[in-house]
Write a protein that holds these residues in place. Structure first.
Motif, PDB file in Angstrom:
ATOM      1  N   PHE B 180       0.838  -1.209   0.000  1.00 23.61           N
ATOM      2  CA  PHE B 180       0.000   0.000   0.000  1.00 23.61           C
ATOM      3  C   PHE B 180       0.871   1.256   0.000  1.00 23.61           C
ATOM      4  CE2 PHE B 180      -3.622  -2.710   0.980  1.00 23.61           C
ATOM      5  CZ  PHE B 180      -4.640  -2.054   0.293  1.00 23.61           C
ATOM      6  N   ALA B 181       1.997   1.224   0.757  1.00 27.67           N
ATOM      7  CA  ALA B 181       2.862   2.396   0.821  1.00 27.67           C
ATOM      8  C   ALA B 181       3.457   2.705  -0.546  1.00 27.67           C
ATOM      9  CB  ALA B 181       3.975   2.159   1.851  1.00 27.67           C
ATOM     10  N   GLU B 182       3.723   1.669  -1.317  1.00 31.93           N
ATOM     11  CA  GLU B 182       4.406   1.875  -2.597  1.00 31.93           C
ATOM     12  C   GLU B 182       3.444   2.087  -3.765  1.00 31.93           C
ATOM     13  OE1 GLU B 182       6.751  -1.640  -2.887  1.00 31.93           O
ATOM     14  OE2 GLU B 182       8.258  -0.925  -1.441  1.00 31.93           O
ATOM     15  N   ALA B 183       2.149   1.903  -3.525  1.00 29.91           N
ATOM     16  CA  ALA B 183       1.190   1.910  -4.640  1.00 29.91           C
ATOM     17  C   ALA B 183       0.984   3.311  -5.213  1.00 29.91           C
ATOM     18  CB  ALA B 183      -0.145   1.354  -4.170  1.00 29.91           C
ATOM     19  N   ALA B 184       0.784   3.362  -6.516  1.00 30.56           N
ATOM     20  CA  ALA B 184       0.487   4.642  -7.163  1.00 30.56           C
ATOM     21  C   ALA B 184      -0.887   5.150  -6.724  1.00 30.56           C
ATOM     22  CB  ALA B 184       0.528   4.474  -8.680  1.00 30.56           C
ATOM     23  N   HIS B 185      -1.838   4.218  -6.564  1.00 29.52           N
ATOM     24  CA  HIS B 185      -3.192   4.607  -6.160  1.00 29.52           C
ATOM     25  C   HIS B 185      -3.679   3.707  -5.029  1.00 29.52           C
ATOM     26  CE1 HIS B 185      -3.605   6.907  -9.906  1.00 29.52           C
ATOM     27  NE2 HIS B 185      -3.047   5.859 -10.505  1.00 29.52           N
ATOM     28  N   ARG B 186      -4.453   4.298  -4.152  1.00 28.28           N
ATOM     29  CA  ARG B 186      -5.193   3.501  -3.163  1.00 28.28           C
ATOM     30  C   ARG B 186      -6.658   3.790  -3.411  1.00 28.28           C
ATOM     31  NH1 ARG B 186      -1.859   3.793   2.417  1.00 28.28           N
ATOM     32  NH2 ARG B 186      -3.823   2.921   3.131  1.00 28.28           N
ATOM     33  N   ILE B 187      -7.385   2.778  -3.761  1.00 31.37           N
ATOM     34  CA  ILE B 187      -8.794   2.985  -4.117  1.00 31.37           C
ATOM     35  C   ILE B 187      -9.660   2.175  -3.158  1.00 31.37           C
ATOM     36  CG2 ILE B 187     -10.514   2.723  -5.951  1.00 31.37           C
ATOM     37  CD1 ILE B 187      -8.069   3.102  -7.901  1.00 31.37           C
ATOM     38  N   ALA B 188     -10.611   2.852  -2.539  1.00 33.02           N
ATOM     39  CA  ALA B 188     -11.399   2.219  -1.457  1.00 33.02           C
ATOM     40  C   ALA B 188     -12.886   2.337  -1.727  1.00 33.02           C
ATOM     41  CB  ALA B 188     -11.053   2.876  -0.127  1.00 33.02           C
ATOM     42  N   LEU B 189     -13.634   1.476  -1.088  1.00 36.45           N
ATOM     43  CA  LEU B 189     -15.077   1.444  -1.258  1.00 36.45           C
ATOM     44  C   LEU B 189     -15.698   0.831  -0.004  1.00 36.45           C
ATOM     45  CD1 LEU B 189     -17.281   1.806  -3.589  1.00 36.45           C
ATOM     46  CD2 LEU B 189     -16.993  -0.629  -3.987  1.00 36.45           C
ATOM     47  N   VAL B 300     -21.180  -5.650   6.203  1.00 40.44           N
ATOM     48  CA  VAL B 300     -20.661  -4.329   5.870  1.00 40.44           C
ATOM     49  C   VAL B 300     -19.171  -4.512   5.582  1.00 40.44           C
ATOM     50  CG1 VAL B 300     -20.324  -1.965   6.669  1.00 40.44           C
ATOM     51  CG2 VAL B 300     -22.309  -3.276   7.465  1.00 40.44           C
ATOM     52  N   THR B 301     -18.733  -4.083   4.421  1.00 37.53           N
ATOM     53  CA  THR B 301     -17.328  -4.268   4.033  1.00 37.53           C
ATOM     54  C   THR B 301     -16.712  -2.934   3.656  1.00 37.53           C
ATOM     55  OG1 THR B 301     -17.864  -6.427   3.100  1.00 37.53           O
ATOM     56  CG2 THR B 301     -15.759  -5.465   2.460  1.00 37.53           C
ATOM     57  N   GLU B 302     -15.534  -2.697   4.224  1.00 35.19           N
ATOM     58  CA  GLU B 302     -14.690  -1.625   3.698  1.00 35.19           C
ATOM     59  C   GLU B 302     -13.530  -2.314   3.015  1.00 35.19           C
ATOM     60  OE1 GLU B 302     -14.023   1.815   6.305  1.00 35.19           O
ATOM     61  OE2 GLU B 302     -15.565   0.938   7.590  1.00 35.19           O
ATOM     62  N   ILE B 303     -13.350  -2.033   1.742  1.00 40.34           N
ATOM     63  CA  ILE B 303     -12.320  -2.708   0.959  1.00 40.34           C
ATOM     64  C   ILE B 303     -11.452  -1.649   0.293  1.00 40.34           C
ATOM     65  CG2 ILE B 303     -13.861  -2.948  -1.064  1.00 40.34           C
ATOM     66  CD1 ILE B 303     -12.430  -5.621  -1.654  1.00 40.34           C
ATOM     67  N   GLN B 376     -21.280 -11.948  -0.771  1.00 39.75           N
ATOM     68  CA  GLN B 376     -20.790 -10.866   0.076  1.00 39.75           C
ATOM     69  C   GLN B 376     -19.376 -10.443  -0.347  1.00 39.75           C
ATOM     70  OE1 GLN B 376     -22.300 -13.689   1.096  1.00 39.75           O
ATOM     71  NE2 GLN B 376     -23.701 -13.289   2.787  1.00 39.75           N
ATOM     72  N   VAL B 377     -18.494 -11.437  -0.561  1.00 41.42           N
ATOM     73  CA  VAL B 377     -17.108 -11.111  -0.938  1.00 41.42           C
ATOM     74  C   VAL B 377     -17.070 -10.465  -2.315  1.00 41.42           C
ATOM     75  CG1 VAL B 377     -14.925 -12.150  -1.691  1.00 41.42           C
ATOM     76  CG2 VAL B 377     -15.927 -12.783   0.509  1.00 41.42           C
ATOM     77  N   TYR B 378     -17.780 -11.069  -3.265  1.00 42.69           N
ATOM     78  CA  TYR B 378     -17.669 -10.552  -4.626  1.00 42.69           C
ATOM     79  C   TYR B 378     -18.400  -9.232  -4.798  1.00 42.69           C
ATOM     80  CZ  TYR B 378     -15.396 -14.893  -5.829  1.00 42.69           C
ATOM     81  OH  TYR B 378     -14.504 -15.926  -5.881  1.00 42.69           O
ATOM     82  N   TYR B 379     -19.383  -8.989  -3.956  1.00 44.88           N
ATOM     83  CA  TYR B 379     -20.032  -7.681  -4.056  1.00 44.88           C
ATOM     84  C   TYR B 379     -19.015  -6.584  -3.753  1.00 44.88           C
ATOM     85  CZ  TYR B 379     -23.540  -4.154  -4.315  1.00 44.88           C
ATOM     86  OH  TYR B 379     -24.254  -3.047  -4.722  1.00 44.88           O
ATOM     87  N   ALA B 380     -18.158  -6.815  -2.765  1.00 46.29           N
ATOM     88  CA  ALA B 380     -17.134  -5.828  -2.437  1.00 46.29           C
ATOM     89  C   ALA B 380     -16.025  -5.824  -3.494  1.00 46.29           C
ATOM     90  CB  ALA B 380     -16.552  -6.132  -1.054  1.00 46.29           C
ATOM     91  N   LEU B 381     -15.512  -6.994  -3.805  1.00 44.40           N
ATOM     92  CA  LEU B 381     -14.335  -7.075  -4.683  1.00 44.40           C
ATOM     93  C   LEU B 381     -14.650  -6.611  -6.105  1.00 44.40           C
ATOM     94  CD1 LEU B 381     -11.414  -7.892  -5.196  1.00 44.40           C
ATOM     95  CD2 LEU B 381     -12.181 -10.270  -5.449  1.00 44.40           C
ATOM     96  N   GLU B 382     -15.754  -7.091  -6.648  1.00 43.72           N
ATOM     97  CA  GLU B 382     -16.045  -6.754  -8.045  1.00 43.72           C
ATOM     98  C   GLU B 382     -16.619  -5.344  -8.199  1.00 43.72           C
ATOM     99  OE1 GLU B 382     -15.196  -8.881 -10.820  1.00 43.72           O
ATOM    100  OE2 GLU B 382     -14.001  -9.474  -9.094  1.00 43.72           O
ATOM    101  N   ARG B 383     -17.268  -4.831  -7.149  1.00 45.77           N
ATOM    102  CA  ARG B 383     -17.623  -3.408  -7.192  1.00 45.77           C
ATOM    103  C   ARG B 383     -16.347  -2.579  -7.182  1.00 45.77           C
ATOM    104  NH1 ARG B 383     -19.836  -0.666  -8.879  1.00 45.77           N
ATOM    105  NH2 ARG B 383     -20.264   0.984  -7.386  1.00 45.77           N
ATOM    106  N   LEU B 384     -15.368  -3.025  -6.390  1.00 47.11           N
ATOM    107  CA  LEU B 384     -14.097  -2.297  -6.328  1.00 47.11           C
ATOM    108  C   LEU B 384     -13.395  -2.325  -7.690  1.00 47.11           C
ATOM    109  CD1 LEU B 384     -12.071  -0.784  -4.472  1.00 47.11           C
ATOM    110  CD2 LEU B 384     -10.937  -2.987  -4.125  1.00 47.11           C
ATOM    111  N   MET B 385     -13.425  -3.452  -8.372  1.00 43.09           N
ATOM    112  CA  MET B 385     -12.796  -3.526  -9.699  1.00 43.09           C
ATOM    113  C   MET B 385     -13.415  -2.482 -10.624  1.00 43.09           C
ATOM    114  SD  MET B 385     -10.517  -5.873  -9.330  1.00 43.09           S
ATOM    115  CE  MET B 385      -9.935  -6.404 -10.946  1.00 43.09           C
ATOM    116  N   GLN B 386     -14.717  -2.332 -10.538  1.00 41.55           N
ATOM    117  CA  GLN B 386     -15.387  -1.345 -11.385  1.00 41.55           C
ATOM    118  C   GLN B 386     -14.964   0.073 -10.981  1.00 41.55           C
ATOM    119  OE1 GLN B 386     -18.239   0.888 -10.702  1.00 41.55           O
ATOM    120  NE2 GLN B 386     -18.897   1.272 -12.803  1.00 41.55           N
TER     121      GLN B 386
END
Lengths: 171, 997
Positions: B180-189, B300-303, B376-386
């Protein structure tokens, strides 16, 4: 109107799948419970007992009706047709056979009611469109199939009864 | 589409891979299925009905069953006292001091929790008697929202635990902080996944008996497994495993995971039978099922993702909060851990961090529901991909492509431990895009958008786990706790194949299906192995824990049939084949390797003269043991047990291969949103599945279609609604909406086959993929159509309409809009007015007169003063079909004679609570008349809220309006007020001749 207490035992006589049957029902007993537990025709299933799911649909004097929304005493003297009467002798009737070909059921719990609605519908609607079929089926809930096979089976039977050859196999 | 069979078949086509019509259908289509409620019962079997809590959180002070027992036909009432004496609380998957009994013993913690069981001659009498049981509750503050429940000052459900968070685990794999420290972007949802259920059309059925001589229980229930729960039931009944004979009926009307939850009622009805001294049958009704059987877990997921400039993800961070309802019922908190090894989905992501907290709230306990943990997992992960695609201005499918596990990396070990067995995700996506017509769909979208229509495309890529590791749940424990508890792992499947003296082949599997066609597919597998006609194979899927082979992993869940059970059937049949081959080799005096099976015959290769029917050759084992080769014991029956070695227990670093097989699902869809109604219309839905070797393509497509319809329901329609007071508001199928034929379009289904190296037939499970993929795929399409990031399911027209945010035109002049309900979904608010004769002082005094008060409260049987302007009242209220008799406290307060007062009431009944208050203002108007304006608030819980939510707004308005219109009548006739309600009431009176009061 005659009023009878809810738990008064009544004798109910009706024609079930062409045979006269007599049984005892408290005046408050649902037709669905009477058919299943008093007359032993357990092919009619109960899914909600409030008229939404359609699993308990039977034909009352030829008209598809929710057996959970009728009292047994209301069926006195009526003709009741259930899934058990749909066979062609020992063989599956054309509608049942089409359901089998199209994998139109999985658990089979909702199927009896659907078959009864379809039976009445096909009698009255010999040339249905897919939308007609879907509209008719919208009074039934099936949780297993996504309805595809059911719609296909009904359309095929309608075509067959008009003289088209049956499909040989699904997929 | 047809698969090559992995087994040798001579002179005939292979059954496996063929879309064989189902053998199950022959009985089901005739109405000759044998479901739980169809089975013959022992003479003297009684019927049970369950008294349930109308309150979300309360202390059960007293239960008086005297009047219930006095009713003719009532045999017994089981209460918490009996349960304490004969049973134990259910074992819980985490180490916390909380007790979950099959019946409330001191507190109730959700609406619908069992409080007593009435056993009677028939169900009608039993339900009559429920109304006669008097339960006295001390109401406690409920907590419904999981984030509120997790806070330190929230009402606590289990005092012994002292908090509602009952399990909190933190996991780190690789070096997420560094990534995370080295990433160009941190994108959260942040996302919330709601409660819903796949709601089988057949509800729970239990038939129980108690053998007083042996002290054992015999129960038939439409339980679906896993049979690991048999141990939980037996321990709750305080017997060994052999002391609970559990049987399943031949047919079961759907389950989708939900019938796992019947286990609590197996125990409850076993105790009811013991109490009644007779067999007891209980058939759950739909209200019971919706409000209290089971539910998917809301989360409730924060990803957050660490993403490179090119859209490559190096790390994921999850903070997940699962709301398991009022009790942590086994196998929870499995919703988390079924997916734990697979938290990185279909992507090659090296670093992962996860915090999993389980919180309890005043809602129904959760459990298995098709897709279990996946949605539940894919709702967070695949929404994040979008969201990543939007943030980086990339095509969403390109973001998916850039992160997929490489095709040459299988078997691929994901950072949290899943060993992805096989696949080629890149070619799956190319095939799906090409054959599903993605380019054309994009053109349709562009054309629609040019016309100003709201159209969007959503994608998702999902790894579909199957064949659960029975040890994954122990990941909820710390490594030290696991060390103490002992290792748990594996997934034992079992199958038996027998040949009878006439050569008939019978197969038994302990997979307890609910419509998945196990009998058909098992027969196909055996027909291939033994070279027999499909029709000659009989398959039995009933399970009797006293007589049949089974193990803790038995049952129908985690899509384990095709991979594990069918594979084990193949193993058992192969043993039979080997023995029959040895018998034939002995008789023909050739080597066993020369024996071939096919066309119902056993033949020596290259020598057709040496050939005997299978029937005759196998019959030798029964009829002529003396002719058998050395070492062949005679008789012919083989039971195979199989457990894959890849399913190890979690290691000390919390790596867990949570499932054996991992299929792949790639979905995309186009949706168009109606700007006026907010309705989401699916224009096209494409779903590609790679489930390894396909055993019966028609059965597989049935699973895909059914899962898709349920996924669509979860995306657009289905939600278990709760009021802020914990009242359950989706108690009928008119409130809890399920897709019908009119809502379910036909999806485009595509397949590819990458066999699993780990299952005997190369097959993987495929029963749950669309439950995991479809909700988020549709959500992504809606997000694309609206350009919104915050998407919450279900996407009902009203919710979507609110997101579109169209300006409402002004209301027509003179029309007062109804105020929306505040806070709780069951709270109702409105205002109205009525004109009446007399000056304000007359009206005011009349309202303080108990005689008049008793007359104007609708349905009031009795009103007794208990203090200044305080009364106890006995009131019957009816809404729609249901009526309830409330014991109510009525108060008049905030008196400002003769201008204003407040009339309030709180009532309790077996149906739940009702509260209401009205602020009344009196103004003198012309002609010695008074205008009475009132604002009211009402909140209704219990059964009214569950089945009558649609009618409550109207009912409250009518009932409260009646109070004041009746007051007008009491004061000397009707009024000419502008109240529309009064006009309607008057109209009804004229029509139905109800003139009084």
């Amino acid at each position: 109107m005659t009023r009878i207490a809810a738990n008064t035992p009544c004798r109910v006589r009706l024609i079930l799948n062409g045979k006269e049957r007599v049984g005892q029902a408290e005046s408050r007993m649902l037709l669905s419970d009477f058919i299943r537990h008093e007359l032993g025709a357990t092919g009619t299933h109960l899914g909600c007992e409030h008229g939404v799911c359609g699993a308990c649909t039977v034909r009352v004097d030829g008209v598809a009706s929710r057996a959970c929304l009728m009292l047994a005493v209301q069926a006195e003297g009526r003709r009741i047709d259930t899934v058990e009467g749909l066979c062609d002798g020992d063989a599956l009737g054309d509608l049942q056979a089409a359901f089998k070909r199209h994998h139109a059921l999985q658990c089979g719990f909702c199927t009896a009611g659907i078959l009864n609605s379809c039976a009445e519908f096909l009698d009255k609607t010999p040339e249905p469109s897919e939308l007609d079929v879907r509209d008719m089926l919208s009074g039934h809930l099936c949780r297993c199939t996504g309805y595809t096979g059911i719609v296909a089976a009904v359309l095929e039977v309608a075509a067959q009864r008009r003289g088209a050859p049956p499909e040989t196999s699904h997929v | 589409m047809q698969a090559q069979s992995t087994v040798e078949a001579l002179g005939r086509f292979a059954e496996c891979g063929y879309a064989r019509e189902r053998v199950e259908d022959n009985a089901l289509l005739r109405g000759a299925g044998r479901f739980g409620d169809d089975l013959a019962t022992t003479a003297g079997t009684l019927q049970a009905a369950v008294l349930r809590s109308p309150h979300a959180h309360a202390r059960l002070r007293k239960l008086d069953i005297t009047s219930a027992l006095a009713i003719d036909g009532v045999h017994a009432v089981l209460t918490g006292e009996d349960v304490r004496e004969w049973a134990a609380p259910f074992a819980v998957g985490v180490r916390q001091p909380m007790q979950h009994w099959c019946l409330a013993v001191d507190k109730v913690r959700y609406v619908g929790e069992p409080v007593a069981v009435v056993v009677a001659r028939d169900r009608y009498v039993a339900e009559d008697a429920l109304d006669a049981v008097e339960a006295d509750y001390e109401l406690l503050d409920p907590v419904v929202d999981p984030e509120v429940a997790a806070q330190a000052d929230a009402p606590v459900l289990h005092e012994g635990v002292g908090a509602n968070v009952v399990n909190d685990r933190h996991f780190s794999y690789g070096s997420p902080d560094k990534a995370f420290a080295e990433a160009a972007h941190r994108i959260a949802l942040k996302v919330r996944y709601p409660r819903s259920s796949c709601t089988p059309i057949e509800c729970y059925v239990v038939i129980a008996d108690y053998d007083v001589a042996a002290g054992t229980y015999d129960v038939t229930a439409n339980f679906q497994g896993p049979f690991a729960l048999h141990s939980v039931m037996a321990r709750a009944l305080k017997v060994g495993a052999s002391g609970l004979r559990l049987r399943t009926p031949p047919d079961s009307g759907g389950s989708f995971g939900i019938k796992q939850g019947v286990f609590a009622y197996v125990v409850l009805m076993a105790l009811a039978a013991r109490k009644a001294g007779a067999p007891v049958k209980w058939v759950e009704d739909r209200l019971e099922h919706l409000q209290a059987s089971s539910s998917a877990t809301n989360r409730v997921t924060e990803i957050e993702a660490a993403v490179s400039a090119e859209g490559r993800i190096s790390a994921l961070r999850y903070d997940q909060l699962d709301d398991c309802g009022a009790y942590l019922r086994a196998p929870e908190p499995a919703t988390f851990y079924r997916m734990h090894g697979t938290l990185t989905g279909a992507y090659d992501i090296q670093h992962l961090e996860a915090r999993n907290r389980v919180v309890l709230t005043n809602k129904t306990p959760t459990g298995l529901n098709r897709g279990f943990g996946g949605p539940q997992v894919y709702y967070a992960l695949e929404r994040l991909m979008q969201r990543i695609a939007v943030a980086l201005d990339l095509d969403p499918l390109e973001v998916i492509r850039r992160n997929l596990v490489p095709a040459d990396a299988f078997p691929y070990r994901a950072p949290a431990g899943s060993l992805l067995d096989s696949g080629n995700y890149q070619s799956a996506i190319e095939k799906g895009a090409a054959e599903g017509g993605l380019d054309e769909l994009k053109q349709r979208r562009d054309a629609a958008r040019r016309e100003g229509r709201l159209y969007g495309i959503g994608y998702c890529a999902v790894v579909e786990p199957s064949i659960s590791n029975m040890g994954y749940i122990t990941t909820a424990m710390t490594p030290a706790e696991r060390e103490k508890a002992g290792p748990k792992n594996g997934a034992v499947a079992t199958a038996t194949v027998g040949v009878d003296p006439l050569g008939g082949v019978t197969v038994h599997v302990s997979s307890t299906p609910q419509g998945q066609g196990h009998r058909t597919v098992a027969a196909q597998v055996v027909a291939d192995v033994l070279g027999l006609e499909f029709e000659t194979i009989t398959v039995n899927v009933e399970l009797d824990t006293q007589k049949d082979p089974w193990s803790n992993a038995s049952g129908n869940y985690s899509s384990r049939f095709a991979g594990a059970v069918a594979g084990t059937v193949h193993e058992a049949a192969s043993r039979i084949r080997k023995r029959v081959a040895a018998i034939a080799a002995h008789q023909f005096e050739v080597d066993a390797s020369c024996i071939r099976f096919g066309d119902g015959r056993v033949t020596v290769a290259d020598d057709d003269r040496l050939s005997t029917s299978f029937r005759r050759m196998a019959g030798t084992a029964h009829w002529a043991p003396a002719l058998l080769p050395e070492g062949e014991p005679g008789g012919l029956r083989e039971t195979a047990f199989w457990s894959p070695p890849q399913l190890a227990a979690p290691d000390v670093n919390d790596h867990i291969n949570s499932s054996l097989c991992y299929g792949f699902v790639f979905d995309y869809c186009g949706v168009e949103i109606d700007k006026v109604t907010g309705r989401v219309r699916l224009d096209r839905y494409v779903t590609l599945h790679d489930a390894g070797r396909i055993l019966n393509p028609a059965v597989l497509d049935g699973q895909v279609r059914g899962g898709f319809a349920q996924g669509l329901g979860a995306a657009l329609m289905e939600k278990f609604e709760y009021g802020a007071d914990g009242s359950f508001q989706a108690g009928t199928l008119a409130d809890y909406l399920i897709p019908t034929t009119m809502e379910v379009p036909e999806p485009v289904i595509l397949h590819m086959e990458t066999p699993s190296p780990f299952t005997p037939l190369g097959a993987k499970g495929a029963g749950e993929g669309n439950n995991m993929s479809t909700p988020v795929c549709i959500a992504n399409a809606v997000a694309d159509a609206l350009g919104e990031s915050d998407i919450e399911l279900p996407l009902t027209p009203s919710r979507v309409r609110a997101m579109i945010g169209i300006d409402e035109p002004d209301a027509p002049e003179g029309l007062e809009p109804i105020k929306p309900a505040a806070g709780s979904g069951s709270a109702l608010q409105a205002s109205d007015s009525v004109d009446m004769p007399g000056d304000p002082a007359t009206v005011f005094d009349a309202m303080l007169d108990p005689k008049i008060l008793a007359k104007i409260i609708p349905g009031c049987h009795d009103l007794q003063a208990v203090g200044d302007n305080a009364y106890k009242a006995d009131v019957t209220v009816g809404v729609g079909m249901i009526r309830a008799r409330y014991k109510a406290d009525v108060n008049l307060s905030e008196l400002e004679p003769p201008h204003a007062l407040k009339l309030s009431g709180v009532g309790r009944s077996a149906m739940g609570t009702a509260e209401g208050s009205a602020r009344v203002r009196l103004t003198a108007i012309e002609g010695n008349r008074t205008r009475l304006d009132y604002d009211y608030e009402a909140a209704i819980g219990g059964k009214f809220a569950a089945v009558g939510a649609r009618m409550l707004q109207g009912a409250a308005r009518v009932i409260i309006g009646q109070i004041f219109s009746r007051l007008a009548v009491e004061l000397g006739g009707g009024s000419n007020a502008g109240s529309w309600m009064k006009r309607i009431v008057d109209l009804f009176r004229r029509l139905f001749g109800r003139s009084k009061k």
